[in-house]
Design an enzyme around this catalytic site. Structure first.
Site, mmCIF file in Angstrom:
data_model
loop_
_atom_site.group_PDB
_atom_site.id
_atom_site.type_symbol
_atom_site.label_atom_id
_atom_site.label_comp_id
_atom_site.label_asym_id
_atom_site.label_seq_id
_atom_site.Cartn_x
_atom_site.Cartn_y
_atom_site.Cartn_z
ATOM 1 N N ASP A 1 39.723 38.938 47.255
ATOM 2 C CA ASP A 1 40.195 37.875 48.145
ATOM 3 C C ASP A 1 41.720 37.835 48.194
ATOM 4 O OD1 ASP A 1 39.079 35.967 49.948
ATOM 5 O OD2 ASP A 1 39.946 34.381 48.727
ATOM 6 N N GLU B 1 49.320 29.870 48.044
ATOM 7 C CA GLU B 1 48.007 30.429 47.736
ATOM 8 C C GLU B 1 48.126 31.802 47.077
ATOM 9 O OE1 GLU B 1 44.016 31.499 50.283
ATOM 10 O OE2 GLU B 1 45.019 29.576 50.573
ATOM 11 N N GLU C 1 38.558 29.306 57.692
ATOM 12 C CA GLU C 1 38.957 28.226 56.793
ATOM 13 C C GLU C 1 37.774 27.312 56.463
ATOM 14 O OE1 GLU C 1 41.581 28.892 55.441
ATOM 15 O OE2 GLU C 1 43.399 28.285 56.491
ATOM 16 N N GLU D 1 31.831 36.854 56.297
ATOM 17 C CA GLU D 1 31.914 36.005 55.109
ATOM 18 C C GLU D 1 30.713 36.236 54.194
ATOM 19 O OE1 GLU D 1 34.270 34.141 53.987
ATOM 20 O OE2 GLU D 1 35.635 34.134 55.693
#
EC number: 3.5.99.2
Length: 233
Positions: free
Chosen positions: A58, A100, A152, A222
């Site tokens: 990720d 992040e 998101e 995803e």
């Protein structure tokens, strides 16, 4: 994929285009937001090697996500019918991505994950190529912002589920879940949804069709990303 709540864009009251898609594609949406990877975090059974796998992959994805969001910002500045409001919202998302990436580096250090040695797996490479395709000048703003909202929202809904009453999320994973499952990020995703709905309501049938196909692709990617994290790539 974290964001901060920004002004403008609206929260999307009533039933919009995206709400109809969420109902129409509910099984795919649940597959992305209630994946076994997420369920195993919630019930405390996640193999921590899978978490480390997700963490490294990720981090690579988020690095590729930054130019995509910057491109959404560029499209907003050119094509939005509410330039100031949309630009402010998307800019808030970009600003949060720096924090992040720092978070990923700190987490990697905590979990002894050597980020510089992590190679992107095929699923990750395919997803990043998909992001790159959305950065084409031919891709309409309504389509790109739909993808931004969907990406998101999957994380927000997934990790928020791990914070609900009755969850047995391990203490060492609570910070991860809080990062994307917090209420502020949820409000940000609602703002993005409002922007997407506004753009889609005014879009042609052809653009709405492209945006729906993009929404479906995001959910499929995803799911594959969660699969990859569990060693099912």
């Amino acid at each position: 994929m974290e964001g901060k709540q920004g002004g403008g864009g609206g929260g999307g009251g009533g039933i919009g285009v995206t709400e109809t898609w969420l109902k129409k594609h509910t099984l795919l949406y649940k597959g992305a937001t209630r994946h076994p990877f997420i369920l195993s975090i919630r019930d405390g059974t996640l193999d921590l090697s899978a978490f480390k796998q997700w963490l490294g992959q990720d981090y690579i994805f988020v690095r590729n996500f930054v130019p995509f969001v910057a491109n959404v910002l560029q499209k907003a500045s050119k094509a939005s019918d509410d330039k100031d409001g949309d630009v402010e919202v998307v800019l808030g998302g970009i600003a949060s991505l720096s924090d992040e990436l720092t978070w990923f580096k700190n987490e990697a250090s905590k979990w002894d994950v050597m980020l510089h040695g992590v190679a992107p797996q095929k699923t990750n490479q395919d997803y990043c190529r998909f992001l790159e395709s959305l950065m084409s000048a031919e891709v309409e703003y309504a389509v790109a912002v739909t993808a931004f909202w969907a990406i998101e929202t999957v994380y927000q809904k997934s990790f928020a589920f791990c914070l609900e009453d009755g969850s047995q999320t391990p203490a060492e994973l609570l910070d991860t879940c809080q990062r994307w499952g917090n209420e502020g990020f949820g409000q940000y995703c609602q703002t993005l949804q409002g922007i997407a709905n506004r753009c889609l309501e005014k879009a042609t049938d052809d653009i709405r069709s492209k945006a729906e196909a993009t929404f479906i692709s995001v959910l499929e990617y995803e799911i594959e990303f969660w699969n990859m994290s569990q060693g099912r790539d």
